[in-house]
Motif scaffolding. Structure first.
Motif, short mmCIF file in Angstrom:
data_model
loop_
_atom_site.label_atom_id
_atom_site.label_comp_id
_atom_site.label_asym_id
_atom_site.label_seq_id
_atom_site.Cartn_x
_atom_site.Cartn_y
_atom_site.Cartn_z
N GLY A 30 0.80 -1.21 0.00
CA GLY A 30 0.00 0.00 0.00
C GLY A 30 0.83 1.26 0.00
O GLY A 30 1.92 1.31 0.60
N LEU A 31 0.34 2.28 -0.68
CA LEU A 31 1.03 3.56 -0.76
C LEU A 31 -0.01 4.67 -0.79
O LEU A 31 -1.01 4.58 -1.49
CB LEU A 31 1.89 3.61 -2.03
N ALA A 32 0.23 5.73 0.00
CA ALA A 32 -0.68 6.87 0.02
C ALA A 32 0.04 8.09 0.57
O ALA A 32 1.09 7.98 1.21
CB ALA A 32 -1.91 6.56 0.88
N GLN A 33 -0.55 9.26 0.31
CA GLN A 33 -0.03 10.49 0.92
C GLN A 33 -0.47 10.56 2.38
O GLN A 33 0.34 10.76 3.28
CB GLN A 33 -0.53 11.71 0.16
N SER A 34 -1.76 10.43 2.62
CA SER A 34 -2.32 10.41 3.97
C SER A 34 -3.46 9.40 4.00
O SER A 34 -4.09 9.12 2.97
CB SER A 34 -2.85 11.79 4.39
N ILE A 35 -3.73 8.86 5.19
CA ILE A 35 -4.88 7.97 5.38
C ILE A 35 -5.69 8.48 6.55
O ILE A 35 -5.16 8.74 7.65
CB ILE A 35 -4.44 6.52 5.63
N ILE A 36 -6.99 8.65 6.30
CA ILE A 36 -7.94 9.06 7.33
C ILE A 36 -9.04 8.02 7.40
O ILE A 36 -9.71 7.75 6.40
CB ILE A 36 -8.54 10.44 7.02
N ILE A 37 -9.21 7.39 8.57
CA ILE A 37 -10.31 6.45 8.78
C ILE A 37 -11.32 7.15 9.68
O ILE A 37 -11.05 7.41 10.85
CB ILE A 37 -9.82 5.14 9.42
N ASN A 38 -12.47 7.47 9.12
CA ASN A 38 -13.47 8.29 9.80
C ASN A 38 -14.80 7.55 9.84
O ASN A 38 -15.63 7.69 8.96
CB ASN A 38 -13.60 9.63 9.08
N SER A 39 -15.00 6.75 10.87
CA SER A 39 -16.12 5.82 10.92
C SER A 39 -17.46 6.45 11.25
O SER A 39 -18.49 6.06 10.71
CB SER A 39 -15.85 4.70 11.93
N GLY A 40 -17.46 7.37 12.18
CA GLY A 40 -18.75 7.80 12.70
C GLY A 40 -19.38 6.67 13.49
O GLY A 40 -18.72 5.94 14.22
N GLY A 41 -20.69 6.47 13.32
CA GLY A 41 -21.40 5.45 14.09
C GLY A 41 -21.20 4.04 13.61
O GLY A 41 -21.36 3.09 14.39
N ASN A 42 -20.87 3.84 12.33
CA ASN A 42 -20.69 2.50 11.77
C ASN A 42 -19.21 2.26 11.51
O ASN A 42 -18.58 2.98 10.74
CB ASN A 42 -21.50 2.34 10.48
N GLN A 43 -18.69 1.23 12.13
CA GLN A 43 -17.24 1.00 12.17
C GLN A 43 -16.65 0.71 10.79
O GLN A 43 -17.20 -0.04 10.00
CB GLN A 43 -16.93 -0.16 13.11
N ILE A 44 -15.49 1.30 10.56
CA ILE A 44 -14.69 1.05 9.36
C ILE A 44 -13.34 0.52 9.80
O ILE A 44 -12.72 1.06 10.73
CB ILE A 44 -14.52 2.34 8.52
#
Length: 324
Positions: A30-44
């Motif tokens: 995997g390669l990325a500039q930035s990673i944001i995991i933003n689940s809110g009420g339902n999990q990611i």
């Protein structure tokens, strides 16, 4: 498309409303500039399973979000900041911080929100610890800067600092807390504590700017190295809690205030040097198996305590200073 070093990856519910998992287990890392995991009420969840992940800037795990390293090979390398308000499953892998420039923070939820192995390997820039830090494996400072600030760093594995790396100690505490043996390979600390159990072996000279505390049930083995102490020596394990050999020496060199030697329980030293500008006070009996050197400071033997020479050929060498 496939993310690259210029892609900001945001995992949220823009396109999928329910909970979901993204698995990084394909034929490519995997390669990325930035990673944001933003689940809110339902999990990611983002799961690494047999692949590395390289992020040139930041990783942000928000509340109710999950980032998982499944295997030892699932290394994460990032050039920016780390922020976890969700769940990080560290497995048996490593997170490598390799900034090129700038200041970047490492922000966790403290004890229980642990890294397995943590490596600092930057070619520039500074990683700043902005919360209590928990490492279940090893800390390796290979190059670059780690700034500890006022925080506590708990380490269950070994500590290694290469000559090119910088540990900015601030007023931090580094706690070696495993229930087994650990190695401490040199460097500078502010406060250093041993806890848990087992032997913590110092394998190169270390400089402790402030206090050292030997925890009950632990042993600090100084080997033949030099240990510089800037303030107090507290021993909660008694004579068995410290050992040293050969040319190994503890140098009490504090200059800002008086230093206490052997708080709580007595200590058997190998060689001791008393230096700096402030008086050193014995708070329990101490045994010197080698040499006692007084160089420019005073050793005050407090009423009710003794300094005992127990070696085959002890010497007392006073070039300046005094004993009283």
């Amino acid at each position: 498309g496939i993310p690259d070093a210029g892609t900001i990856v945001i995992l949220d519910h823009t396109n999928v409303s329910g909970s979901y998992t993204v698995n990084l287990d394909t034929d490519a890392d995997g390669l990325a500039q930035s990673i944001i995991i933003n689940s809110g009420g339902n999990q990611i969840s983002l799961v690494l399973n047999g692949r590395t992940l390289t992020v040139t800037e930041d990783i942000t795990v928000s509340s109710n979000s999950v980032l998982t390293q499944t295997n030892t090979v699932d290394e994460i390398t990032l050039g920016g900041s780390w922020s976890n308000e969700g769940t990080f499953n560290e497995g048996t892998s490593t997170v490598i911080f390799n900034p090129i420039t700038g200041t970047h923070t490492i922000n966790t939820q403290g004890v229980g929100d642990a890294f397995n192995n943590l490596t600092i390997n930057g070619s520039g820039g500074t990683n700043v610890v902005s919360s209590e830090l928990d490492v279940n494996g090893d800390v390796m400072l290979l190059s670059g800067v780690l700034n500890a600030g006022t925080n506590t760093i708990h380490i269950a594995g070994d500590w290694t600092r290469n000559g090119g790396a910088i540990f900015e100690v601030g007023t931090s505490l580094v706690d070696f807390d495993n229930s087994g043996n650990q190695n401490i390979n040199g460097g500078e600390f502010y406060n250093l504590t041993s806890s848990g159990s087992g032997t913590k072996t110092i394998t190169a000279n270390i400089d402790i700017d402030n206090d050292i505390t030997i925890g009950a049930g632990t042993v600090i083995d100084g080997g033949s190295n030099i240990i510089y102490i800037g303030d107090d020596w507290t021993n909660n394990a008694g004579n068995p809690g410290f050992t040293q050999n050969g040319a190994g020496t503890v140098i009490f060199d504090g200059g800002a205030s008086g230093q206490d030697i052997s708080l709580n329980q007595q200590t058997a030293f190998n060689n001791i040097t008393i230096t700096g500008t402030q008086t050193k006070y014995t708070r329990n009996n101490i045994t010197v198996n080698g040499n006692l050197v007084i160089n420019g400071a005073a050793l005050y033997i407090v009423d009710g305590t003794t300094v005992n020479g127990a070696g085959a050929s002890n010497t007392v060498n006073m070039t300046s200073g005094r004993i009283y």
